[in-house]
Design a protein around this motif. Structure first.
Motif, mmCIF file in Angstrom:
data_model
loop_
_atom_site.group_PDB
_atom_site.id
_atom_site.type_symbol
_atom_site.label_atom_id
_atom_site.label_comp_id
_atom_site.label_asym_id
_atom_site.label_seq_id
_atom_site.Cartn_x
_atom_site.Cartn_y
_atom_site.Cartn_z
ATOM 1 N N ASN A 12 -13.355 15.279 41.547
ATOM 2 C CA ASN A 12 -11.977 15.587 41.943
ATOM 3 C C ASN A 12 -11.024 15.486 40.763
ATOM 4 O O ASN A 12 -10.097 16.282 40.641
ATOM 5 C CB ASN A 12 -11.512 14.671 43.071
ATOM 6 C CG ASN A 12 -11.763 15.278 44.429
ATOM 7 O OD1 ASN A 12 -12.167 16.428 44.536
ATOM 8 N ND2 ASN A 12 -11.541 14.521 45.462
ATOM 9 N N LEU A 13 -11.242 14.512 39.898
ATOM 10 C CA LEU A 13 -10.385 14.384 38.723
ATOM 11 C C LEU A 13 -10.505 15.627 37.841
ATOM 12 O O LEU A 13 -9.508 16.147 37.337
ATOM 13 C CB LEU A 13 -10.747 13.126 37.943
ATOM 14 C CG LEU A 13 -9.744 12.637 36.924
ATOM 15 C CD1 LEU A 13 -8.343 12.548 37.488
ATOM 16 C CD2 LEU A 13 -10.167 11.281 36.383
ATOM 17 N N LEU A 14 -11.714 16.144 37.701
ATOM 18 C CA LEU A 14 -11.909 17.376 36.927
ATOM 19 C C LEU A 14 -11.230 18.568 37.594
ATOM 20 O O LEU A 14 -10.702 19.447 36.915
ATOM 21 C CB LEU A 14 -13.395 17.657 36.728
ATOM 22 C CG LEU A 14 -14.089 16.764 35.705
ATOM 23 C CD1 LEU A 14 -15.598 17.001 35.731
ATOM 24 C CD2 LEU A 14 -13.535 16.987 34.315
ATOM 25 N N ARG A 15 -11.226 18.602 38.916
ATOM 26 C CA ARG A 15 -10.528 19.679 39.625
ATOM 27 C C ARG A 15 -9.039 19.669 39.282
ATOM 28 O O ARG A 15 -8.436 20.712 39.070
ATOM 29 C CB ARG A 15 -10.717 19.544 41.136
ATOM 30 C CG ARG A 15 -12.089 19.902 41.610
ATOM 31 C CD ARG A 15 -12.184 19.753 43.098
ATOM 32 N NE ARG A 15 -13.551 19.994 43.529
ATOM 33 C CZ ARG A 15 -14.140 19.359 44.523
ATOM 34 N NH1 ARG A 15 -13.490 18.453 45.219
ATOM 35 N NH2 ARG A 15 -15.378 19.633 44.842
ATOM 36 N N PHE A 16 -8.467 18.481 39.235
ATOM 37 C CA PHE A 16 -7.046 18.374 38.885
ATOM 38 C C PHE A 16 -6.818 18.775 37.435
ATOM 39 O O PHE A 16 -5.844 19.448 37.118
ATOM 40 C CB PHE A 16 -6.530 16.953 39.152
ATOM 41 C CG PHE A 16 -6.085 16.758 40.568
ATOM 42 C CD1 PHE A 16 -4.746 16.805 40.900
ATOM 43 C CD2 PHE A 16 -7.008 16.552 41.582
ATOM 44 C CE1 PHE A 16 -4.324 16.641 42.216
ATOM 45 C CE2 PHE A 16 -6.611 16.387 42.893
ATOM 46 C CZ PHE A 16 -5.259 16.440 43.218
ATOM 47 N N LEU A 17 -7.708 18.382 36.557
ATOM 48 C CA LEU A 17 -7.574 18.742 35.147
ATOM 49 C C LEU A 17 -7.636 20.262 34.973
ATOM 50 O O LEU A 17 -6.862 20.844 34.220
ATOM 51 C CB LEU A 17 -8.671 18.058 34.329
ATOM 52 C CG LEU A 17 -8.484 18.002 32.828
ATOM 53 C CD1 LEU A 17 -7.143 17.403 32.447
ATOM 54 C CD2 LEU A 17 -9.614 17.210 32.190
ATOM 55 N N ARG A 18 -8.540 20.910 35.712
ATOM 56 C CA ARG A 18 -8.612 22.381 35.667
ATOM 57 C C ARG A 18 -7.338 23.003 36.205
ATOM 58 O O ARG A 18 -6.803 23.951 35.639
ATOM 59 C CB ARG A 18 -9.798 22.887 36.488
ATOM 60 C CG ARG A 18 -11.088 22.849 35.749
ATOM 61 C CD ARG A 18 -12.169 23.548 36.549
ATOM 62 N NE ARG A 18 -13.341 22.689 36.540
ATOM 63 C CZ ARG A 18 -14.131 22.450 37.568
ATOM 64 N NH1 ARG A 18 -13.910 23.017 38.725
ATOM 65 N NH2 ARG A 18 -15.151 21.662 37.461
ATOM 66 N N HIS A 19 -6.872 22.481 37.340
ATOM 67 C CA HIS A 19 -5.669 23.027 37.963
ATOM 68 C C HIS A 19 -4.463 22.935 37.024
ATOM 69 O O HIS A 19 -3.655 23.864 36.955
ATOM 70 C CB HIS A 19 -5.359 22.289 39.273
ATOM 71 C CG HIS A 19 -4.057 22.689 39.881
ATOM 72 N ND1 HIS A 19 -3.895 23.875 40.567
ATOM 73 C CD2 HIS A 19 -2.850 22.083 39.891
ATOM 74 C CE1 HIS A 19 -2.637 23.971 40.979
ATOM 75 N NE2 HIS A 19 -1.986 22.899 40.577
ATOM 76 N N TYR A 20 -4.372 21.830 36.307
ATOM 77 C CA TYR A 20 -3.243 21.631 35.393
ATOM 78 C C TYR A 20 -3.547 22.137 33.979
ATOM 79 O O TYR A 20 -2.884 21.746 33.026
ATOM 80 C CB TYR A 20 -2.819 20.153 35.370
ATOM 81 C CG TYR A 20 -2.076 19.752 36.633
ATOM 82 C CD1 TYR A 20 -0.721 20.018 36.771
ATOM 83 C CD2 TYR A 20 -2.741 19.131 37.685
ATOM 84 C CE1 TYR A 20 -0.042 19.665 37.927
ATOM 85 C CE2 TYR A 20 -2.070 18.776 38.847
ATOM 86 C CZ TYR A 20 -0.724 19.052 38.959
ATOM 87 O OH TYR A 20 -0.051 18.702 40.111
#
Length: 132
Positions: A12-20
């Motif tokens: 999930n942390l990687l998902r946020f990093l991708r999104h941002y």
């Protein structure tokens, strides 16, 4: 509030990093806001209930109440055999169809939370299986 590992974990942390778009500070702030909102809405308790009782959508109380009103408007389709998640964008009538569900606003909100948390669990499972 206790956060399940599937919520605060690296996927999930990687998902946020991708999104941002790789902006770490913004990703961390967005991630922290998500964790706070999950606590406020009691989504971790809902997730725990779904997992421990091995509930399917049909057994989620509030979702069952609203299902008839939204049954012809699928939000997501998950094809486990091909490992695909297909988002179906609701048509222009979606908002008015939700108003016609005939349930109190709180039941509608809780039912949609149950629906999205259930799908979130499925997405998490696919991510873990394929390390995406």
């Amino acid at each position: 509030a206790h956060q399940p590992k599937s919520v605060y974990g690296s996927i999930n942390l990687l998902r946020f990093l991708r999104h941002y778009k790789g902006f770490v500070n913004e990703a961390v702030l967005g991630f922290m806001e998500m964790l706070a909102k999950r606590g406020e809405l009691k989504l971790n308790e809902l997730r725990q209930e779904i997992v421990t009782k091995d509930l399917c959508l049909a057994r989620l109380k509030n979702y069952r109440e609203i299902a008839r009103g939204i049954k012809n408007t699928p939000l997501l389709t998950i094809d486990l055999s091909k490992h695909n998640i297909i988002a179906v964008i609701p048509g222009p009538n979606f908002g008015s169809r939700l108003k016609k569900v005939g349930q109190p606003r709180e039941t509608l909100f809780k039912g949609l939370c149950e629906l999205f948390e259930y799908y979130s669990l499925l997405v998490d499972e696919l991510s873990r299986r394929h390390e995406v």
